[in-house]
Design a protein around this motif. Structure first.
Motif, mmCIF file in Angstrom:
data_model
loop_
_atom_site.group_PDB
_atom_site.id
_atom_site.type_symbol
_atom_site.label_atom_id
_atom_site.label_comp_id
_atom_site.label_asym_id
_atom_site.label_seq_id
_atom_site.Cartn_x
_atom_site.Cartn_y
_atom_site.Cartn_z
ATOM 1 N N PRO A 129 0.804 -1.230 0.000
ATOM 2 C CA PRO A 129 0.000 0.000 0.000
ATOM 3 C C PRO A 129 0.833 1.274 0.000
ATOM 4 O O PRO A 129 0.441 2.271 -0.625
ATOM 5 C CB PRO A 129 -0.837 -0.126 1.280
ATOM 6 C CG PRO A 129 -0.073 -1.081 2.153
ATOM 7 C CD PRO A 129 0.569 -2.047 1.198
ATOM 8 N N ASN A 130 1.962 1.280 0.679
ATOM 9 C CA ASN A 130 2.789 2.489 0.713
ATOM 10 C C ASN A 130 3.362 2.811 -0.657
ATOM 11 O O ASN A 130 3.507 3.991 -1.024
ATOM 12 C CB ASN A 130 3.909 2.336 1.734
ATOM 13 C CG ASN A 130 3.393 2.313 3.158
ATOM 14 O OD1 ASN A 130 2.328 2.836 3.440
ATOM 15 N ND2 ASN A 130 4.140 1.690 4.061
ATOM 16 N N TYR A 131 3.708 1.779 -1.408
ATOM 17 C CA TYR A 131 4.174 2.005 -2.779
ATOM 18 C C TYR A 131 3.110 2.730 -3.590
ATOM 19 O O TYR A 131 3.412 3.700 -4.314
ATOM 20 C CB TYR A 131 4.532 0.682 -3.455
ATOM 21 C CG TYR A 131 4.580 0.799 -4.966
ATOM 22 C CD1 TYR A 131 5.651 1.426 -5.590
ATOM 23 C CD2 TYR A 131 3.536 0.325 -5.757
ATOM 24 C CE1 TYR A 131 5.689 1.571 -6.970
ATOM 25 C CE2 TYR A 131 3.560 0.453 -7.127
ATOM 26 C CZ TYR A 131 4.636 1.083 -7.738
ATOM 27 O OH TYR A 131 4.658 1.223 -9.107
ATOM 28 N N TRP A 132 1.858 2.289 -3.477
ATOM 29 C CA TRP A 132 0.793 2.876 -4.287
ATOM 30 C C TRP A 132 0.524 4.321 -3.886
ATOM 31 O O TRP A 132 0.256 5.172 -4.748
ATOM 32 C CB TRP A 132 -0.467 2.022 -4.191
ATOM 33 C CG TRP A 132 -0.346 0.816 -5.078
ATOM 34 C CD1 TRP A 132 0.196 -0.386 -4.751
ATOM 35 C CD2 TRP A 132 -0.708 0.737 -6.454
ATOM 36 N NE1 TRP A 132 0.190 -1.226 -5.841
ATOM 37 C CE2 TRP A 132 -0.372 -0.559 -6.897
ATOM 38 C CE3 TRP A 132 -1.302 1.621 -7.344
ATOM 39 C CZ2 TRP A 132 -0.595 -0.987 -8.204
ATOM 40 C CZ3 TRP A 132 -1.533 1.206 -8.644
ATOM 41 C CH2 TRP A 132 -1.182 -0.076 -9.070
ATOM 42 N N LYS A 133 0.613 4.613 -2.618
ATOM 43 C CA LYS A 133 0.464 6.003 -2.178
ATOM 44 C C LYS A 133 1.546 6.887 -2.808
ATOM 45 O O LYS A 133 1.277 7.987 -3.305
ATOM 46 C CB LYS A 133 0.553 6.073 -0.656
ATOM 47 C CG LYS A 133 -0.667 5.566 0.080
ATOM 48 C CD LYS A 133 -1.664 6.690 0.288
ATOM 49 C CE LYS A 133 -2.759 6.292 1.263
ATOM 50 N NZ LYS A 133 -3.674 7.418 1.553
ATOM 51 N N GLY A 134 2.773 6.390 -2.776
ATOM 52 C CA GLY A 134 3.871 7.140 -3.377
ATOM 53 C C GLY A 134 3.746 7.243 -4.874
ATOM 54 O O GLY A 134 4.088 8.281 -5.475
ATOM 55 N N LEU A 135 3.267 6.180 -5.504
ATOM 56 C CA LEU A 135 3.092 6.191 -6.956
ATOM 57 C C LEU A 135 2.099 7.277 -7.373
ATOM 58 O O LEU A 135 2.327 7.993 -8.367
ATOM 59 C CB LEU A 135 2.608 4.822 -7.431
ATOM 60 C CG LEU A 135 2.303 4.698 -8.933
ATOM 61 C CD1 LEU A 135 3.575 4.908 -9.752
ATOM 62 C CD2 LEU A 135 1.678 3.342 -9.233
ATOM 63 N N ILE A 136 1.023 7.420 -6.653
ATOM 64 C CA ILE A 136 0.031 8.452 -6.979
ATOM 65 C C ILE A 136 0.657 9.844 -6.896
ATOM 66 O O ILE A 136 0.407 10.708 -7.750
ATOM 67 C CB ILE A 136 -1.195 8.322 -6.059
ATOM 68 C CG1 ILE A 136 -1.965 7.037 -6.392
ATOM 69 C CG2 ILE A 136 -2.106 9.538 -6.192
ATOM 70 C CD1 ILE A 136 -3.016 6.665 -5.368
ATOM 71 N N THR A 137 1.504 10.057 -5.913
ATOM 72 C CA THR A 137 2.212 11.330 -5.813
ATOM 73 C C THR A 137 3.063 11.582 -7.051
ATOM 74 O O THR A 137 3.088 12.699 -7.598
ATOM 75 C CB THR A 137 3.096 11.348 -4.553
ATOM 76 O OG1 THR A 137 2.284 11.214 -3.393
ATOM 77 C CG2 THR A 137 3.895 12.648 -4.463
ATOM 78 N N GLU A 138 3.767 10.540 -7.517
ATOM 79 C CA GLU A 138 4.607 10.676 -8.715
ATOM 80 C C GLU A 138 3.760 10.911 -9.964
ATOM 81 O O GLU A 138 4.133 11.704 -10.833
ATOM 82 C CB GLU A 138 5.478 9.436 -8.882
ATOM 83 C CG GLU A 138 6.519 9.252 -7.783
ATOM 84 C CD GLU A 138 7.423 10.472 -7.650
ATOM 85 O OE1 GLU A 138 7.985 10.907 -8.679
ATOM 86 O OE2 GLU A 138 7.567 10.988 -6.522
ATOM 87 N N ILE A 139 2.631 10.229 -10.071
ATOM 88 C CA ILE A 139 1.746 10.417 -11.223
ATOM 89 C C ILE A 139 1.262 11.862 -11.287
ATOM 90 O O ILE A 139 1.237 12.486 -12.355
ATOM 91 C CB ILE A 139 0.545 9.448 -11.131
ATOM 92 C CG1 ILE A 139 0.996 7.996 -11.377
ATOM 93 C CG2 ILE A 139 -0.544 9.822 -12.143
ATOM 94 C CD1 ILE A 139 -0.056 6.958 -11.059
ATOM 95 N N LYS A 140 0.902 12.426 -10.137
ATOM 96 C CA LYS A 140 0.372 13.785 -10.113
ATOM 97 C C LYS A 140 1.409 14.837 -10.502
ATOM 98 O O LYS A 140 1.051 15.952 -10.897
ATOM 99 C CB LYS A 140 -0.188 14.093 -8.721
ATOM 100 C CG LYS A 140 -1.495 13.375 -8.418
ATOM 101 C CD LYS A 140 -2.009 13.729 -7.031
ATOM 102 C CE LYS A 140 -3.358 13.104 -6.756
ATOM 103 N NZ LYS A 140 -3.871 13.444 -5.401
ATOM 104 N N LYS A 141 2.677 14.498 -10.401
ATOM 105 C CA LYS A 141 3.721 15.421 -10.857
ATOM 106 C C LYS A 141 3.732 15.520 -12.384
ATOM 107 O O LYS A 141 4.217 16.513 -12.941
ATOM 108 C CB LYS A 141 5.088 14.952 -10.369
ATOM 109 C CG LYS A 141 5.279 15.045 -8.858
ATOM 110 C CD LYS A 141 6.639 14.482 -8.463
ATOM 111 C CE LYS A 141 6.834 14.519 -6.946
ATOM 112 N NZ LYS A 141 8.145 13.918 -6.544
#
Length: 334
Positions: free
Chosen positions: A165-177
């Motif tokens: 789950p922590n990976y996916w939270k971080g991935l969403i942050t990267e996508i939004k960039k």
């Protein structure tokens, strides 16, 4: 006669919808990739059913459920599964005013369920995370460059999400960039209520293959009744997260018992039942398309070569050249 009466009721339901003052819904098709480019002829049937959105679905491939590397966007893939194909499809669809949801998906060899993807070693999980990031961030770039309206960040990856789950939270942050449009995730129908990141994206996406009727030939009344428990749970969940529900996929096979296990994709010789598909589709529309907390959905699935697919002898998901297509057209009309 039974089907004719059902279609009359459909028209009445749409009249009620038109008078309700509801905001426009996402009236979408899941547009299947092919080997070839598409033309205006490929798009006209989408226009005729009054759709306003199409989901385009580039694929990445994994060798087996425990294999951590994804290959994608290569010359070995069909044209419609690659970057150049996605852009060409979108260009033709947008000429007719069709908006785009980009929905990159994973295919595991032999069609194994993506929800069962699971690594056995920490280093393999790390490799999978790196590989999936490369995959989805590449398509986030394409979605941003092409001004696509929605990006779906994954499809039915519950095992991967449960474990990391922590990976996916971080991935969403990267996508939004990279991507500035709306985000969703296509959760399986029995997965959405444990997906941990809805508060970070715009739509609660659900592939809506809920069991609603176990009869060989369902009735409209029974099918609508079969939705009630699921509908109440979704409404409550939408209110809890203050996010609308979006059916990232919905649809039924035109076969007997189509409402019992709607997720079934096996190539079996079930009896063709066009009426079952039409009635179940109508029940779904009548239950959801008037709800404020519901944003719409994408019917599964729509092929570019219209004249050669579907029809009265087909027991698969597509509504094309079947009574269910008229149900779509009626409810998708303004």
């Amino acid at each position: 006669m039974k089907l004719f009466k059902s279609l009359l009721l459909t028209s009445f339901a749409v009249l009620q919808l038109a008078c309700s003052g509801q905001s426009p819904k996402i009236n979408g098709v899941s547009f299947v990739a092919s080997r070839n480019a598409i033309t205006e002829k490929s798009v006209q049937p989408v226009v005729r059913i009054n759709a306003n959105f199409a989901a385009l679905m580039p694929f990445g491939f994994i060798r087996e459920l425990s294999h951590p590397e994804i290959w994608f966007n290569t010359e070995r893939q069909w044209f419609g599964e690659r970057e150049d194909g996605i852009k060409q499809y979108a260009e033709e669809l947008r000429k007719k005013g069709i908006k785009i949801m980009l929905k990159p998906q994973i295919w595991v060899s032999n069609g194994q369920f993506t929800g069962f993807i699971k690594m056995t070693k920490e280093e393999d999980w790390k490799t999978l995370e790196k590989s999936y990031s490369s995959f989805i961030l590449e398509y986030a770039r394409i979605a941003q460059e092409s001004n696509f309206e929605i990006l779906c960040i994954g499809t039915e990856l519950e095992g991967f999400i449960d474990a990391r789950p922590n990976y996916w939270k971080g991935l969403i942050t990267e996508i939004k960039k990279i991507y500035k449009g709306k985000l969703t995730y296509a959760s399986n129908w029995n997965e959405y209520n444990r997906t941990p990141f809805w508060d970070d994206i715009d739509y609660i996406g659900i592939d809506a293959y809920f069991p609603v009727d176990d009869k060989q030939s369902p009735t409209l009344e029974a099918s609508k009744k079969g939705w009630q428990k699921h509908k109440i749970e979704m409404k409550t969940y939408s209110e809890k997260h203050d996010k609308p529900i979006l059916f990232t996929e919905f649809g039924y096979r035109s076969s007997d018992y189509a409402g019992r296990e709607p997720w079934t994709v096996d190539r079996v010789d079930k009896q063709v039942n066009l009426e079952a598909q039409a009635i179940l589709t109508q029940a779904l529309f009548e239950e959801f398309w008037t709800e404020e907390w519901f944003s719409g959905g994408f019917v599964w699935k729509w092929f570019h070569d219209y004249e050669k697919v579907g029809g009265p002898e087909d027991n698969r998901f597509t509504p094309q050249n079947k009574p269910a297509e008229q149900v779509l057209k009626t409810f998708y009309s303004k």
